[in-house]
Structure formats: C-alpha cells, structure tokens
Enzyme design. Structure first.
Site, PDB file in Angstrom:
ATOM      1  N   THR A 180       1.636 125.932  38.442  1.00  0.00           N
ATOM      2  CA  THR A 180       1.094 124.710  38.919  1.00  0.00           C
ATOM      3  C   THR A 180       0.628 124.867  40.186  1.00  0.00           C
ATOM      4  O   THR A 180       0.783 125.830  40.999  1.00  0.00           O
ATOM      5  CB  THR A 180       2.373 123.674  39.245  1.00  0.00           C
ATOM      6  OG1 THR A 180       3.040 124.144  40.116  1.00  0.00           O
ATOM      7  CG2 THR A 180       2.935 123.448  37.755  1.00  0.00           C
ATOM      8  N   GLU A 210       4.542 121.329  33.741  1.00  0.00           N
ATOM      9  CA  GLU A 210       5.907 121.373  33.312  1.00  0.00           C
ATOM     10  C   GLU A 210       6.275 120.794  32.081  1.00  0.00           C
ATOM     11  O   GLU A 210       7.257 120.831  31.556  1.00  0.00           O
ATOM     12  CB  GLU A 210       6.684 120.883  34.478  1.00  0.00           C
ATOM     13  CG  GLU A 210       6.633 121.564  35.723  1.00  0.00           C
ATOM     14  CD  GLU A 210       5.541 121.389  36.709  1.00  0.00           C
ATOM     15  OE1 GLU A 210       4.573 120.872  36.432  1.00  0.00           O
ATOM     16  OE2 GLU A 210       5.895 121.443  38.016  1.00  0.00           O
ATOM     17  N   LYS A 244       3.022 103.146  52.009  1.00  0.00           N
ATOM     18  CA  LYS A 244       4.217 102.426  52.574  1.00  0.00           C
ATOM     19  C   LYS A 244       3.605 101.416  53.378  1.00  0.00           C
ATOM     20  O   LYS A 244       3.460 101.824  54.569  1.00  0.00           O
ATOM     21  CB  LYS A 244       5.424 103.103  52.823  1.00  0.00           C
ATOM     22  CG  LYS A 244       5.911 104.169  51.856  1.00  0.00           C
ATOM     23  CD  LYS A 244       6.649 105.379  52.157  1.00  0.00           C
ATOM     24  CE  LYS A 244       6.749 106.312  51.015  1.00  0.00           C
ATOM     25  NZ  LYS A 244       5.708 107.334  51.137  1.00  0.00           N
ATOM     26  N   TRP A 274       5.288  98.963  48.849  1.00  0.00           N
ATOM     27  CA  TRP A 274       4.451 100.353  48.314  1.00  0.00           C
ATOM     28  C   TRP A 274       3.168  99.725  47.624  1.00  0.00           C
ATOM     29  O   TRP A 274       2.880  98.695  46.957  1.00  0.00           O
ATOM     30  CB  TRP A 274       4.986 101.101  47.475  1.00  0.00           C
ATOM     31  CG  TRP A 274       6.215 101.833  47.723  1.00  0.00           C
ATOM     32  CD1 TRP A 274       6.723 101.542  49.168  1.00  0.00           C
ATOM     33  CD2 TRP A 274       6.933 102.816  47.145  1.00  0.00           C
ATOM     34  NE1 TRP A 274       7.806 102.703  49.312  1.00  0.00           N
ATOM     35  CE2 TRP A 274       7.944 103.170  47.941  1.00  0.00           C
ATOM     36  CE3 TRP A 274       7.035 103.138  45.807  1.00  0.00           C
ATOM     37  CZ2 TRP A 274       8.915 104.347  47.524  1.00  0.00           C
ATOM     38  CZ3 TRP A 274       7.815 103.985  45.362  1.00  0.00           C
ATOM     39  CH2 TRP A 274       8.826 104.780  46.283  1.00  0.00           C
TER      40      TRP A 274
HETATM   41  P1  AMP Z   1      -0.832 119.206  36.374  1.00  0.00           P
HETATM   42  O1  AMP Z   1       0.577 119.842  36.231  1.00  0.00           O
HETATM   43  O2  AMP Z   1      -1.947 119.892  37.588  1.00  0.00           O
HETATM   44  O3  AMP Z   1      -1.418 118.772  35.228  1.00  0.00           O
HETATM   45  O4  AMP Z   1      -0.470 117.816  37.224  1.00  0.00           O
HETATM   46  C1  AMP Z   1       0.346 116.993  36.695  1.00  0.00           C
HETATM   47  C2  AMP Z   1       0.226 115.420  37.585  1.00  0.00           C
HETATM   48  O5  AMP Z   1      -1.111 114.791  37.317  1.00  0.00           O
HETATM   49  C3  AMP Z   1       1.228 114.299  37.053  1.00  0.00           C
HETATM   50  O6  AMP Z   1       2.366 114.696  37.502  1.00  0.00           O
HETATM   51  C4  AMP Z   1       0.569 113.290  37.494  1.00  0.00           C
HETATM   52  O7  AMP Z   1       0.692 113.099  39.035  1.00  0.00           O
HETATM   53  C5  AMP Z   1      -0.897 113.334  37.305  1.00  0.00           C
HETATM   54  N1  AMP Z   1      -1.227 112.863  36.001  1.00  0.00           N
HETATM   55  C6  AMP Z   1      -1.379 113.454  34.966  1.00  0.00           C
HETATM   56  N2  AMP Z   1      -1.857 112.668  34.028  1.00  0.00           N
HETATM   57  C7  AMP Z   1      -2.080 111.346  34.528  1.00  0.00           C
HETATM   58  C8  AMP Z   1      -2.506 110.039  34.269  1.00  0.00           C
HETATM   59  N3  AMP Z   1      -2.834 109.801  33.081  1.00  0.00           N
HETATM   60  N4  AMP Z   1      -2.541 109.089  35.266  1.00  0.00           N
HETATM   61  C9  AMP Z   1      -2.061 109.330  36.364  1.00  0.00           C
HETATM   62  N5  AMP Z   1      -1.651 110.569  36.862  1.00  0.00           N
HETATM   63  C10 AMP Z   1      -1.819 111.733  36.001  1.00  0.00           C
END
Ligand code: AMP
Length: 542
Positions: free
Chosen positions: A185, A330, A439, A444
């Site tokens: 990640t 994850e 905040k 929020w």
């Molecule tokens: P990654 O592991 O790089 O795919 O990032 C995951 C993160 O991307 C998640 O924890 C969210 O914060 C963000 N994310 C993924 N899909 C969405 C979505 N449809 N809307 C908003 N945030 C998203």
C-alpha cells in the site's frame, strides 16, 4: 458431525485451468507498449503460463519465492501471474510511479528474486538495479525482435524464457491459504506495507466479483480492464474474468480519453473498471468529438469517490450505468458496491442518485460496521459517522513481515482508516479518510463531499479540498481548483455555484487556482503534498 463434501482447495491455478477447459477461445486483447494490438485467448495463456512455470523451476524458482512485476495490463503480465502462482511462487506488483526510495524498500523488503518488466520501465530498473540486490535476473516482457540492448542484470527476453520451459510441470496441490500475491500500500506515513493475498482470498474475492451483487462479471461481457494490475490486485479482474470466461481488453500504457475510447468502441466493450480521473478524460474526449458509446452498458468506478457529475453524464448523455464501489488494497479489494436495490428502484432519479453515489453495500464476504472514538458501535441510521471497520476472508490480518504489528482489534475487525456512515438500507458512505476530514468548530466537514460538489462546476477539471488551521474554528476548508483548458472562472463563481449545494458553514474560506494538483503513485490526489504546499497559506478569514 462433518459434512460429506470433497476437500477441493481453492487455489488460483484452478481458475485458469477452468478457463482452458471451458472457454479456451475467449480473447485477451492487449495494447502493447508500441501502441500495436495483439490477441490471444485463455487457452493459450494457460499453455504459456505452464511453460513459464517449468522454465522458472529450471532456473531454481521455488514455492514461496517472491517475484516482482513492473508492467502494464497486458496478456504477458497475466501469463506471468499464473505462471508464478501455479507453482506456489508469489507475484509482487511494483507500481512504476513509486518514488525510487520506496521501490528500493519494497523490492528489498519482499526479497524479490526476479523482476518481470515491460519495455517502458526498463530505463527505471536500469537506473535502480544497484539498489535492488535481491534481484538475480530481469525478464523483459517483449518479443525477441524488441529485446533492448540493456545492462539489466542477467536480462532475458520473456519469449526466450518461455521457450526454456516444457509441459512437464505440476500445478497446485498445496494448501489454499498459501500466499499468492503481494501488493504494497502506498502508505502516507512510514514505509509502504505489504498486503499478502492467499489463493483462498483471491478465489473467494473473484467468486464474489462474478456475482450480481458485486461486479456481475459474466461470459457475455467484454471488459476494458483499465485498473492497473499493479494497483489493489486489479480489483480481482485477473481472476474473475477467466473464472467467468469474460473477454478481457487490456489498455497497456495508453489511458488517455482517445485511446480508451478506441478500445471501448473497437472491441465492443460492455463493461469497464477504473478510477474517476480516467472517466473524466474519456468524458472530455466524448464531449469534444461528439462520439458515442453504443456497446458500453456499465462502468465500475472506485479508488476515490465518484463525483455526481460523472454519474449523471454517463446516465443521461450516454446511457451507461455507473456502479460506484469502495475498497482498498487490504480488502482484496472490493469492500462495497452501490447497486440499485428494490427499496430504491422506484425512487425519483435524484433521490435514487443520492444512494447510488454512496460507496454501497457490502457483499457476502465483507462484514462492516462503524464505531466511535471509544470503539463503541454506531447505529446504521445514515447520520452517525465514525471509523469504518471490516472483517472477512479476503481482508488482511497483518502485513508482510509483521510490519505495523497487530492490525486487528480483539474481535478481528480491521480499521480501514476511512470515516463513514451506514444508512438503514446498508449503503455505506465515506465521509473522508480519517486524516483528511476537516474539523471545524467541533464539527466535521467532508473534504470529499466538497470536492464532489465543486466538480459539478462546468469549468472545473479537478478539485481538492484541505483543511487549514484557523484560530477560531480550529480548521477551515480551502478549495484548490484546476480549470479546464481554455476556461476561466473566479473564486466568487465557485462560491456562488456551491451556495445552494452545501451547508453554509461548509463554504470554503478561499478558492485558489493551480495549474496542477499533485497525485500519489496510485493516481489519487496527494493531500499530504497539498498540505505541505499550502502550509504557509493564510486564509482571508483569519
Ligand atoms: P488503496 O489501497 O490505494 O486502493 O486506497 C484505498 C483507499 O482509497 C480507501 O481506504 C479509501 O480512502 C479510498 N477509496 C477507495 N474507493 C473509494 C470510493 N469509492 N470513494 C471514496 N474513497 C475511496
């Protein structure tokens, strides 16, 4: 009493073997680095992946070895994954946009023994191979005629490597919990952390993706797989597509609006999956050229929040249904998908849209809940919001090498780092990443909601919102905008536009225009860089 059913381990080699038996002729179309298009099918991918496994074994690759891939989406990359996992080796996807130090770190941390590399990335690895001592050999994913003159250590052309193999190889036969794939990640603080998928988790996630409640991957569809194989397990498509016998179209390096359109149109794609920025580029191209999308019936959008403007435009101008999904590396990665359920099927368009724009409901393999700062569960009332936690057979229970320590609470819940609400129908809505939420005066403000609202302005090409320190309110929002080429708008235009779309106290204290917004390695807006860039900015309201 035990059930009387066979012990049939869920290993991913069975997926491509199933494709070879049941839909060997279904095509995989790849755009190569030089722009040319090549075609193969699941039968050939299976045969070549087995030869690759044999060649790897002859070169001493064994069960449990980690092998890097730095490649676009193409058939050779897919063959490589199956060639590795068939013998219990582990594909480790390397994002070519990683910062050099991160690349050195993750290859070293994973102890990758080989790296398979597309032609585009040979120069990157040439420049960094000295810092990648675990890598014994580099395999260049190209034809013999394309093999570059390279100083990569023990470089070998992929086609030559395949020729070293034969059919004498045994696939599978190991425990379904065996590690299958590794994806780090991006991690905004500290070093990246490795998410280690198992054969079982990949198989269960793929089965989920073929179901109607998730991505509805079917043999009748043709999918343009834009989401890169180096990001979040390619949204499980590398497994779900051969499982279902779905024709795959792989765009290689070309992801601009025109190239995406050409593949969607030329290959009569019915479904596609990508992050919002790709769809913005496509929609801009369609608007400029007047082109239509007669074959496409749905697009799956995730990775970051889907702006309302994208969903509406696809719906109204092109008759394409947008399916919004949420997930993370994850979670293998599908966590939720927003479908039209019976309870919202007959609602007026705008009301229904407000549900579809949420990140959606969890499929069977994902349990989810929200909890407050003390860890107390919050109600599913659509109002309360708190830390989003998930649990399931395709969700990490730790990072590779034990980095980050114990990531689960006592009841096995994984804290996603997202803040969300869940409504009585089960639709989850992300408010923000917990560290991005603004905040203000003890309340929020969701930066995502503000960004989505601002994106509706016709002159907006990209928007980001960050919180800046404020002596009275703690933090207040700053809206950062990139304008579309040739368009102009003032800060006042944006605040006027937002006036009837957001709560009054959410109104950004200022709007600034920039030429470019920084993005992280997975293409998402980097709030960390933006906060750094604007750390000395003084809001006019102070
Ligand atoms: P990654 O592991 O790089 O795919 O990032 C995951 C993160 O991307 C998640 O924890 C969210 O914060 C963000 N994310 C993924 N899909 C969405 C979505 N449809 N809307 C908003 N945030 C998203």
């Amino acid at each position: 009493m035990q059930g009387l059913m066979q012990d049939w381990q869920l290993t991913c080699d069975k997926i491509i073997a199933h494709a070879k038996t049941n839909h060997p002729q279904r095509e995989i179309v790849s755009r190569q680095v030089d722009g040319s298009i090549t075609r193969t099918n699941y039968g050939a991918v299976y045969d070549r992946a087995r030869k690759l496994s044999s060649a790897l074994q002859k070169r001493g690759i064994v069960f449990g070895d980690r092998i890097g891939t730095m490649a676009w989406n193409n058939a050779r990359h897919l063959e490589t994954w199956y060639g590795l996992i068939g013998i219990g080796a582990i594909y480790h996807t390397l994002n070519p946009r990683l910062f050099p130090q991160q690349l050195h770190y993750i290859v070293g941390h994973a102890q990758d023994r080989m790296i398979f590399v597309d032609l585009s990335f040979v120069p990157i690895l040439e420049a960094h191979q000295a810092a990648l001592p675990s890598v014994e050999c580099f395999v260049v994913l190209c034809d013999r005629a394309q093999m570059p003159d390279t100083n990569l250590r023990h470089a070998v052309c992929y086609e030559d490597l395949i020729d070293e193999g034969d059919d004498d190889v045994v696939w599978g036969g190991f425990d379904e919990n065996t590690a299958c794939g590794l994806c780090y990640t991006s991690g905004t603080t500290g070093n990246p952390k490795g998410v280690l998928y198992s054969h079982r988790s990949n198989t269960l996630m793929s089965l989920t993706c073929t179901s109607g409640g998730a991505m509805n991957i079917r043999g009748m569809d043709t999918c343009l797989m834009v989401v890169p194989m180096f990001h979040a397990n390619a949204w499980a498509l590398s497994f779900a597509a051969p499982m279902a016998g779905m024709k795959l179209v792989m765009p290689g390096p070309m992801m601009d609006g025109k190239s995406i359109f050409e593949l969607l149109d030329g290959e009569k794609c019915t479904v596609s999956a990508a992050v919002p920025t790709v769809w913005l580029m496509l929609l801009n191209y369609l608007e400029e050229t007047g082109a239509k999308l007669p074959h496409l019936n749905r697009v799956i959008i995730g990775g970051s929040a889907c702006p309302r403007a994208i969903m509406e435009k696809f719906d109204k101008d092109y008759g394409v249904q947008v399916i919004h999904a949420w997930g993370m590396t994850e979670t293998s990665p599908i966590g939720t998908v927003s479908h039209i359920e019976p309870e919202i099927a007959d609602l007026p368009y705008d009301e229904q849209l407000s549900y579809r724009l949420k990140q959606g409901r969890s499929p069977f393999v994902v349990e989810m809940k929200i909890s407050d700062d003390d860890g107390k569960d919050l109600p599913r009332d659509g109002k309360a919001f708190g830390a989003l936690k998930v649990r399931g057979p395709a969700i990490s229970n730790g990072y590779f090498g034990g980095e980050g320590g114990n990531v689960l609470d006592d009841e096995g819940w994984f804290d996603t780092g997202d803040v969300a609400s869940i409504d009585p129908l089960g639709y989850m809505q992300i408010t923000d990443r917990s560290k991005d939420v603004i905040k203000s005066g003890g309340e929020w403000i969701s930066s995502i909601d503000l960004e989505n609202a601002a994106m509706g302005h016709p002159a907006a090409a990209e928007c980001a919102v960050i919180g800046l320190p404020h002596p009275k309110w703690d933090e207040r929002p700053l809206l950062i905008v990139v304008l579309k080429d040739g368009m102009s708008a003032s800060a006042q235009d944006f605040t006027d536009y937002l006036a009837d779309k957001i709560a009054k106290w959410w109104m950004p204290d200022d709007v600034v225009f920039v030429g470019e917004i920084p993005h992280g390695p997975t293409g998402k807006v980097s709030k960390l860089d933006l906060r750094e860039q604007f750390k000395d900015y003084v809001l006019p309201t102070i």
